[in-house]
Every structure is written in structure tokens, then in C-alpha cells.
Scaffold this motif. Structure first.
Motif, PDB file in Angstrom:
ATOM      1  N   HIS A  63       0.829  -1.209   0.000  1.00  0.00           N
ATOM      2  CA  HIS A  63       0.000   0.000   0.000  1.00  0.00           C
ATOM      3  C   HIS A  63       0.866   1.262   0.000  1.00  0.00           C
ATOM      4  N   MET A  64       1.895   1.271   0.816  1.00  0.00           N
ATOM      5  CA  MET A  64       2.751   2.456   0.884  1.00  0.00           C
ATOM      6  C   MET A  64       3.456   2.692  -0.448  1.00  0.00           C
ATOM      7  N   ALA A  65       3.839   1.626  -1.112  1.00  0.00           N
ATOM      8  CA  ALA A  65       4.444   1.769  -2.443  1.00  0.00           C
ATOM      9  C   ALA A  65       3.411   2.303  -3.437  1.00  0.00           C
ATOM     10  N   ALA A  66       2.178   1.825  -3.343  1.00  0.00           N
ATOM     11  CA  ALA A  66       1.122   2.247  -4.269  1.00  0.00           C
ATOM     12  C   ALA A  66       0.792   3.728  -4.126  1.00  0.00           C
ATOM     13  N   VAL A  67       0.846   4.243  -2.897  1.00  0.00           N
ATOM     14  CA  VAL A  67       0.544   5.667  -2.684  1.00  0.00           C
ATOM     15  C   VAL A  67       1.818   6.514  -2.635  1.00  0.00           C
ATOM     16  N   GLU A  68       2.916   5.899  -3.033  1.00  0.00           N
ATOM     17  CA  GLU A  68       4.211   6.573  -3.140  1.00  0.00           C
ATOM     18  C   GLU A  68       4.673   7.187  -1.824  1.00  0.00           C
TER      19      GLU A  68
ATOM     20  N   LEU B  92      -3.696   1.643   5.791  1.00  0.00           N
ATOM     21  CA  LEU B  92      -4.321   1.047   4.615  1.00  0.00           C
ATOM     22  C   LEU B  92      -5.516   1.846   4.114  1.00  0.00           C
ATOM     23  N   SER B  93      -6.123   2.639   4.968  1.00  0.00           N
ATOM     24  CA  SER B  93      -7.263   3.448   4.533  1.00  0.00           C
ATOM     25  C   SER B  93      -6.843   4.810   3.992  1.00  0.00           C
ATOM     26  N   THR B  94      -5.568   5.118   4.080  1.00  0.00           N
ATOM     27  CA  THR B  94      -5.058   6.406   3.619  1.00  0.00           C
ATOM     28  C   THR B  94      -4.779   6.357   2.124  1.00  0.00           C
ATOM     29  N   LYS B  95      -5.299   7.345   1.419  1.00  0.00           N
ATOM     30  CA  LYS B  95      -5.105   7.408  -0.030  1.00  0.00           C
ATOM     31  C   LYS B  95      -3.887   8.242  -0.428  1.00  0.00           C
ATOM     32  N   SER B  96      -3.468   9.113   0.493  1.00  0.00           N
ATOM     33  CA  SER B  96      -2.338  10.000   0.205  1.00  0.00           C
ATOM     34  C   SER B  96      -1.652  10.359   1.512  1.00  0.00           C
TER      35      SER B  96
END
Length: 89
Positions: free
Chosen positions: A23-28, A83-87
């Protein structure tokens, strides 16, 4: 030093907390921005003093591996929020 410890920690997150890592990689979100402070200050500026002193006691008796265990435990405790954070701006 710190760079090696961060690489080790990222490997541990990837192994033991793969959902957070992905997830952290996905949201950079770069984990280094969090872990640098944890590693350099041994959590002294991130946690209540009672917890910090307990972590330090464990580091003195069991070694630096406690630093990584504490970091993994912190991430696990806030896994739902991460995990619920988008940015992370």
C-alpha cells in the motif's frame, strides 16, 4: 549506519507486513521519511517516555533487533489507518 538499518527495516516490512508495504508503495509513501527519525533517535521523539525507556531497556539487553521489532509493532498497530489512507501529503 542509518541507510543500512532502513534497508533492513524495509525488508522486514515487506516480509512481515506485506499489505502495508504494498500500500505504501502504491501511494508513493517512502518509509524512510518515518524510519529515519525512529532509528536515529531510538523512538525518543516519537513515543511517550515510558515506552521509549522500555524499548531502550530491551535494546540494552537483547540488542538492536528490538529497534526493528518495535518499528514493526508500531506499523502493525496503525495498519488500519495506513491502509485506509489514499495519500500521505
Amino acid at each position: 549506519g542509518v541507510v543500512v538499518d532502513q534497508q533492513v527495516f524495509q525488508g522486514l516490512v515487506k516480509k512481515y507486513l506485506p499489505r502495508i508495504y504494498t500500500h505504501m508503495a502504491a501511494v508513493e509513501m517512502n518509509l524512510d521519511s518515518v524510519t529515519t527519525n525512529w532509528i536515529m533517535c531510538l523512538f525518543a521523539t516519537s513515543l511517550p517516555i515510558e515506552v521509549v525507556l522500555h524499548i531502550w531497556d530491551c535494546i540494552f539487553t537483547e540488542g538492536i533487533k528490538i529497534l526493528f521489532r518495535a518499528g514493526l509493532a508500531l506499523l502493525k498497530m496503525i495498519e488500519k489507518q495506513l491502509l485506509s489512507t489514499k495519500s500521505f501529503e
